[in-house]
Enzyme design. Structure first.
Site, PDB file in Angstrom:
ATOM      1  N   GLU A   2      -3.281  -2.512  -3.167  1.00 47.99           N
ATOM      2  CA  GLU A   2      -2.747  -1.610  -4.395  1.00 47.99           C
ATOM      3  C   GLU A   2      -1.438  -1.112  -4.753  1.00 47.99           C
ATOM      4  O   GLU A   2      -1.178  -0.325  -3.665  1.00 47.99           O
ATOM      5  CB  GLU A   2      -3.404   0.022  -4.232  1.00 47.99           C
ATOM      6  CG  GLU A   2      -4.764  -0.284  -3.403  1.00 47.99           C
ATOM      7  CD  GLU A   2      -6.245   0.186  -5.305  1.00 47.99           C
ATOM      8  OE1 GLU A   2      -5.370  -0.473  -6.128  1.00 47.99           O
ATOM      9  OE2 GLU A   2      -7.633   0.463  -4.970  1.00 47.99           O
ATOM     10  N   CYS A  50       1.388   5.188  -9.779  1.00 51.09           N
ATOM     11  CA  CYS A  50       0.985   4.194  -9.742  1.00 51.09           C
ATOM     12  C   CYS A  50       0.825   3.687 -10.966  1.00 51.09           C
ATOM     13  O   CYS A  50       0.242   3.234 -11.445  1.00 51.09           O
ATOM     14  CB  CYS A  50       0.858   2.843  -8.676  1.00 51.09           C
ATOM     15  SG  CYS A  50      -0.955   3.570  -7.859  1.00 51.09           S
TER      16      CYS A  50
END
Ligand code: ADP
Length: 487
Positions: free
Chosen positions: A258, A292
């Protein structure tokens, strides 16, 4: 130790290996700071190669027993862990705010969000279904089994010190894997606190290990090169993710990545502007812009550009910046000096290239070295600015203008990242077209909040691969084996 909580057992300062909080030989340690005032709040055991190897061995020793439990048995234990986390929500949130800086209410939200992965995967533990496939010959029977991959190593970031861990540990444990977690050196206390509750819930020694260290590269090397570790799950920056993948290549480890994002947030002329503002504030300024999936680039169609920019400024004027422990604070400090410097550099670059700082644009108190940064809006942003291609990771919203749908899709996709994207509009056929054209793993349509346990979180392109949460999340921790049986 400067931390005060109701349940003092939650405050641990040593790594959790093989079911014990182990002191480090020689007493090597590192300090954890409160980013609000830079006060040292704890001194934590600093693991090196030896402790990392010990943790891997503990996880490997615990594997056979853990994976041979039934899914229902693992589920029962995970449910207990979930309940204990919720019961200790206030303490866990306090620890989180003190080491990470986010507002206390937001920290509580993260504790609940983190716990929701444990509840979800406790249920999924019971549903690791295989398959039967009609044979390709009359005397052949084909059966598909799903089995735990084995020992997993997880490397996690500081922006969600609780949820980024539970999101990996819960599916791993549900699947029958054991795990070694290396939390960020900036936020190890939250990781140790949930290990205390894992122990209390009856998760057997060695099934979950937490290796605290400020020597990330050294420990990372051990985790990625050990033949006993069968999978790495990483959340963090793209350069570190690439390095870990290279290191994993030697042992051909499974990997979930990720990595960084560069989220577009598109507002079409026919959007509900007030709803878009609400979504923009939630997506951009949550966690001081340090997620993010934060909106990184605002693309606003010409007809509503001025209205959107002005309304966004009005909205962020109301956001109180300060100590996350203080009631009413909406934006806490950035995580460290380096992060503020990066934001300052991006804002300066935008200013030099014709951007107009409509609001904010500096540290809250420019004369101090405080890590508080004002919520900021920059108009007249252009694709030549660094903010177009770099992840900002701070409370700064650059606003670009566009004319046509084709143009904005091209701009939105003009990045190596592909994590989250958002857009606001009301024309249904355009909503379908744009949703399909965006090269992203997740798309928020008329919403700025997309993270939930029940949906698959993850990216495409250089934002990585693998999915966390949802029915897909457990697959990353399972191997497929098929049996071909001649009768
Ligand atoms: P961020 O920029 O969000 O801090 P990083 O990728 O630097 O992202 O950090 C995410 C996690 O990766 C942290 O736990 C950090 O300690 C770890 N990390 C950083 N460098 C390395 C490395 N060389 N090997 C293994 N882990 C690393």
């Amino acid at each position: 130790m400067k931390l005060k909580v109701n349940n003092p057992r939650l405050i641990q300062s040593n790594p959790y290996i093989g079911g014990k909080f182990l002191g480090i030989n020689g007493g090597d340690s590192f300090l954890v700071h409160n980013p609000f005032d830079n006060e040292a709040i704890a001194e934590v055991g600093n693991c090196g190669t030896k402790e990392a190897e010990l943790a891997i061995k503990a996880a490997n020793d615990a594997l056979d027993t853990w994976k041979s439990l039934t899914g229902i048995e693992r589920s029962t234990i995970l449910h207990r862990w979930y309940e204990l986390i919720l019961r200790n929500e206030d303490d866990l949130a306090r620890i989180l705010t003190l080491e990470q800086g986010k507002p206390f209410e937001e920290a509580k939200g993260e504790i609940r969000y983190g716990a929701s992965f444990i509840e979800w995967f406790a249920e999924e533990a019971k549903r690791v279904y295989g398959d039967t496939i009609p044979g390709h010959q009359q005397n052949k029977r084909i059966i598909v089994l799903k089995q735990p991959v084995g020992v997993v190593a997880a490397i996690t970031p500081w922006n969600f010190p609780n949820a980024m861990i539970t999101r990996k540990v819960a599916p791993a444990l549900a699947a029958g894997c054991t795990i070694v977690v290396k939390p960020s050196e900036l936020t190890p206390l939250s990781a140790l606190a949930i290990a205390v509750l894992a122990d209390e819930a009856g998760i057997p020694p060695g099934v979950l290990n937490v290796v605290t260290t400020d020597r990330a590269a050294e420990v990372g090397k051990v985790l990625t090169s050990s033949a006993l570790v069968k999978k790495i799950s990483f959340t963090g920056s793209t350069p570190v993710g690439k390095l870990l993948l290279e290191q994993c290549a030697q042992t051909v480890k499974k990997a979930s990545m990720e990595l960084g994002g560069n989220a577009p947030f598109i507002v079409f002329d026919d959007a509900d502007i007030d709803a878009a503002i609400e979504g923009a504030v939630a997506s951009k300024y949550r966690n001081a812009g340090q997620t993010c999936v934060c909106a990184n680039r605002f693309f606003v169609q010409q007809g509503v550009y001025d209205e959107f920019s002005h309304k966004l400024v009005e909205a962020i004027k109301k956001l109180k910046v300060g100590n996350g422990m203080e009631a009413g604070v909406a934006i806490g400090p950035l995580i460290e000096e380096k992060a503020v410097k990066l934001v300052e550099d991006l804002v300066k670059d935008a200013g030099e290239k014709g951007g107009e700082i409509m609001y904010g644009g500096k540290r809250l108190d420019a004369s101090t070295d405080s890590l508080l940064y004002e919520p900021t809006v920059i108009t007249k942003a252009t694709s030549g600015m660094k903010v177009f291609s770099q992840e900002i990771f701070g409370p700064v919203a650059p606003i670009f203008s566009f004319e046509t749908e084709e143009e904005v899709i091209q701009l939105a996709n003009d990045t190596t990242a592909g994590l989250a994207a958002y857009f606001y509009g009301s024309n249904h056929s355009r909503i379908w077209k744009v949703a399909e054209a965006l090269e992203y793993g997740m798309v928020g349509i008329n919403t700025g909040m997309i993270s939930t346990t029940v949906a698959p979180f993850g990216g495409v392109k250089e934002s990585g691969y693998g999915r966390e949460g949802s029915k897909y999340g457990i697959e990353d921790y399972l191997n497929i084996k098929y049996l071909c049986w001649e009768i």
